[in-house]
Design a protein around this motif. Structure first.
Motif, mmCIF file in Angstrom:
data_model
loop_
_atom_site.group_PDB
_atom_site.id
_atom_site.type_symbol
_atom_site.label_atom_id
_atom_site.label_comp_id
_atom_site.label_asym_id
_atom_site.label_seq_id
_atom_site.Cartn_x
_atom_site.Cartn_y
_atom_site.Cartn_z
ATOM 1 N N TYR A 148 -11.278 -10.804 0.201
ATOM 2 C CA TYR A 148 -10.754 -9.463 0.413
ATOM 3 C C TYR A 148 -9.502 -9.387 1.273
ATOM 4 C CZ TYR A 148 -14.732 -7.821 -2.087
ATOM 5 O OH TYR A 148 -15.633 -7.602 -3.077
ATOM 6 N N TYR A 169 -2.660 -9.042 -2.230
ATOM 7 C CA TYR A 169 -2.732 -8.614 -3.619
ATOM 8 C C TYR A 169 -1.499 -8.995 -4.410
ATOM 9 C CZ TYR A 169 -6.668 -6.215 -1.656
ATOM 10 O OH TYR A 169 -7.825 -5.950 -1.012
ATOM 11 N N ASN A 216 -6.533 12.078 -9.554
ATOM 12 C CA ASN A 216 -6.074 12.949 -8.469
ATOM 13 C C ASN A 216 -4.795 13.670 -8.865
ATOM 14 O OD1 ASN A 216 -8.083 12.617 -6.529
ATOM 15 N ND2 ASN A 216 -7.222 10.642 -5.906
ATOM 16 N N TRP A 239 -9.046 -3.956 -10.224
ATOM 17 C CA TRP A 239 -8.128 -3.231 -9.337
ATOM 18 C C TRP A 239 -7.759 -1.874 -9.890
ATOM 19 C CZ3 TRP A 239 -8.881 -5.147 -4.942
ATOM 20 C CH2 TRP A 239 -9.140 -6.504 -4.814
ATOM 21 N N ASN A 291 -10.438 0.136 -8.560
ATOM 22 C CA ASN A 291 -10.603 0.066 -7.105
ATOM 23 C C ASN A 291 -10.560 1.452 -6.456
ATOM 24 O OD1 ASN A 291 -9.541 -0.136 -4.252
ATOM 25 N ND2 ASN A 291 -9.950 -2.281 -4.686
ATOM 26 N N PRO A 292 -11.562 1.778 -5.605
ATOM 27 C CA PRO A 292 -11.643 3.128 -5.050
ATOM 28 C C PRO A 292 -10.518 3.485 -4.074
ATOM 29 C CG PRO A 292 -13.399 1.727 -4.184
ATOM 30 C CD PRO A 292 -12.701 0.933 -5.239
ATOM 31 N N THR A 293 -9.923 2.514 -3.394
ATOM 32 C CA THR A 293 -8.893 2.898 -2.420
ATOM 33 C C THR A 293 -7.489 2.954 -2.991
ATOM 34 O OG1 THR A 293 -9.105 0.636 -1.624
ATOM 35 C CG2 THR A 293 -9.940 2.390 -0.190
ATOM 36 N N PHE A 294 -7.141 2.005 -3.848
ATOM 37 C CA PHE A 294 -5.778 2.103 -4.381
ATOM 38 C C PHE A 294 -5.701 1.868 -5.885
ATOM 39 C CE2 PHE A 294 -6.228 -2.355 -3.553
ATOM 40 C CZ PHE A 294 -5.453 -2.994 -4.491
ATOM 41 N N ASP A 315 -8.327 6.315 -10.216
ATOM 42 C CA ASP A 315 -8.540 7.449 -9.320
ATOM 43 C C ASP A 315 -7.215 8.132 -8.990
ATOM 44 O OD1 ASP A 315 -11.222 7.178 -9.326
ATOM 45 O OD2 ASP A 315 -11.363 6.132 -7.405
ATOM 46 N N TYR A 363 0.809 -1.225 0.000
ATOM 47 C CA TYR A 363 0.000 0.000 0.000
ATOM 48 C C TYR A 363 0.836 1.266 0.000
ATOM 49 C CZ TYR A 363 -4.046 -2.909 0.784
ATOM 50 O OH TYR A 363 -5.025 -3.835 0.637
ATOM 51 N N SER A 417 -13.569 11.463 -9.985
ATOM 52 C CA SER A 417 -13.482 10.094 -9.496
ATOM 53 C C SER A 417 -14.868 9.583 -9.103
ATOM 54 C CB SER A 417 -12.495 10.067 -8.330
ATOM 55 O OG SER A 417 -13.010 9.341 -7.264
#
Lengths: 280, 298
Positions: A240, A244, B141, B127, B130-133, B137, A46, B149
């Protein structure tokens, strides 16, 4: 005046390249992103979503291979594609050759009949096809899937190969027959080697379709042990909490052979496509 | 004696050669249509005995709003991908045809996604969205368009188009190559003559390129439409499973669900027949175009 002209064409060149580069980037970057992602450490994934992995982590590949049982999936995919081609190639070559180069009653009718498959948009009759396979006991059986897929690839293959057979000079078989060949050996020994490029196109094109086939495979292969690569990769989504990088490793494992084959055989891919779609 | 045997053999030889193809073809292309229609008249779960229903399955199908929603989505999807695959493919081909360098590289690179399976592409793009990573998006940004977005796959108004975009992405290179080959076949002299007449770019495009490219365009459009039906099953199954709220449910996902989740293979086959009747005309047009030249040369 001249200056204005060159300035205008320079601007259009820059604009065109900007558009082309944009499409090149959106085509290639997701693939690179997948490969980079597969080499990242789960805990730092991340922190560095976009870029180069700081230190490649190869154990993702081992993890993905074991978790997804990808060895079995590979083997199943190879069996389905191999048997598919072993059935399809002789069947299609014989039919296309005969239709292209021999005269017999009902020739035109038989050819038109075999092309009916081109009229049925792919997948629309998938559920009835599954019903037939179910009735014939071909469901949940790798060879069964190969046979069904071969049946469905006949129209396109006969159409493609016939065009190549027709383009060969007429005198070839006559010469072979005078030399003492019978009809079949004239076909197998003299004509077939000459259309090797067309056969390569059929192998690359139909083989690729079968290697990647998902819809009918998903209907027909119900047991885990029989699943092919496209079905196996699905296991990596929807859970989930899994890691990844391992999922990206699984995607890369299943895609890399295709990228390599594509780079080695680009010509067949691209000519196959244009021959298949525009010839005839 | 020997001669008559070999003569007879000569006569049946062609039929023996085409027989395997005919048998396989009848079994897995022709018979599904008839068997599908036959089973659509029964109550059948694929396992137990069939029970005669007549046309009841069809009555249910015609009155099923979920089925019509799936059909609507299928055609919206087919329309969107056909327009964009062809628009972008032709535009890029026109840009490449006027370049001297890098055209082979561009064609090769842009064609690459054609070789990937829908599953890999579907997972990959899930992916990307995917909204978080997800990178989409992220890019928005980065260039200051973060406001654009969206819940790409979670907003019912957008999800179907997000899925269609992936399909377009996969096939741009395919259509680009077909259009490029078509453009190469147009004689240069046509454009030279137009240049002498002082025609501008648009007039040349409209009066030379488009008419000359006519059959290539028809072929590309038909290939895009006929490919849509199975493609959308593959992507929807991987990316959204028909959700959110049925907004990405397409005909094949609904048919498969009816057969497997609702255990109603008879009704699923009735739906297949209705779908087939609706798209047959497109397939027939494709068949006509593909075999047109053959018929004129024969």
């Amino acid at each position: 005046m001249k200056n204005r002209h060159t300035a205008k064409s320079a601007i259009s060149t820059i604009l065109i390249w900007a558009v082309l580069i944009f499409f090149l980037v959106i085509t290639i970057y997701p693939v690179i992103w997948m490969i980079f992602g597969s080499l990242k450490d789960t805990s730092t994934f991340y922190l560095n979503i976009w870029g180069f992995p700081s230190e490649p982590v190869w154990k993702n590949y081992i993890g993905a291979w074991q978790y997804g049982d990808l060895g079995t999936k590979y083997l199943n995919t190879i069996i389905v594609t191999g048997v598919f081609l072993l059935i399809l190639l002789p069947v299609n070559c014989c039919a296309a050759y005969t239709i292209a180069r021999m005269n017999f009653r009902f020739k035109k009718a038989i050819y038109t009949f075999l092309l009916i498959g081109l009229m049925i948009p792919g997948g629309v009759l998938g559920m009835p096809t599954y019903s037939v396979a179910l009735k014939l006991g071909l469901v949940n059986n790798l060879i069964g899937l190969s046979i069904v897929l071969a049946g469905q690839a006949i129209s396109f293959g006969v159409f493609l190969l016939r065009a190549f057979f027709v383009s060969l000079p007429k005198s070839l078989e006559e010469a072979a027959l005078i030399d003492g060949c019978n009809r079949f050996s004239a076909f197998a020994k003299i004509i077939l080697p000459l259309i090797k490029p067309a056969i390569m196109i059929q192998i690359v094109f139909s083989g690729l379709n079968t290697w990647n086939e998902y819809f009918l495979s998903n209907l027909m292969l119900r047991t885990d042990a029989l699943k092919t690569l496209p079905l196996g990769v699905i296991k990596f989504i929807g859970e989930y909490s899994t890691d990844y990088p391992q999922m990206f490793a699984a995607l890369t494992i299943s895609t890399l052979p295709m990228i390599i084959v594509y780079i080695l055989a680009q010509k067949q891919f691209i000519t196959g496509l244009t021959a298949g779609a525009t010839k005839g | 004696m020997n001669i008559t045997v070999s003569k007879k053999l000569d006569r049946v030889f062609p039929y023996l050669m085409v027989l395997p193809a005919i048998v396989l073809f009848i079994m897995f292309v022709i018979s599904p249509f008839f068997y599908g229609f036959y089973t659509s008249l029964f109550k059948w779960d694929g396992l137990s005995d069939m029970k005669w229903l007549g046309f009841t399955n069809y009555k249910h199908v015609f009155g099923d709003p979920q089925f019509w929603n799936a059909i609507k989505n299928t055609f919206v999807y087919a329309l969107v991908i056909t327009v964009f695959k062809n628009g972008i493919g032709l535009a890029l081909a026109l840009m490449l045809i006027s370049r001297k360098h890098g055209t082979t590289f561009c064609r090769t690179a842009l064609y690459m996604p054609v070789t990937f399976s829908y599953v890999v592409i579907g997972v990959l793009w899930t992916w990307v969205y995917n909204p978080t990573f997800g990178i989409l998006d992220g890019v928005l940004n980065l260039v200051g368009l973060g406001g654009l977005s969206q819940g790409w796959l979670s907003d019912p108004d957008i999800a179907l188009y997000s899925v269609a975009a992936v399909d377009i992405w996969k096939w741009i290179g395919f259509h680009l190559v077909l259009y490029y080959t078509g453009l190469q076949a147009i004689p240069e002299t046509y454009y030279e003559a137009a240049d002498i007449d002082g025609a501008n770019w648009f007039r040349k495009f409209w009066h030379i390129t488009i008419p000359q490219l006519n059959s290539v365009i028809v072929m590309n459009v038909l290939l895009a439409i006929t490919g849509a039906f199975v493609n959308n099953y593959n992507l929807v199954n991987v990316m959204t499973q028909g959700g959110p709220f049925g907004s990405t449910d397409v005909s094949l996902t609904y048919i498969v669900r009816t057969a497997f989740s609702y255990r109603n293979l008879g009704q699923a086959n009735a739906m297949s027949m209705v779908l087939f009747a609706m798209v047959f005309i497109i397939g027939f047009a494709q068949f006509k175009v593909m075999t047109r030249e053959e018929n004129t040369t024969d």
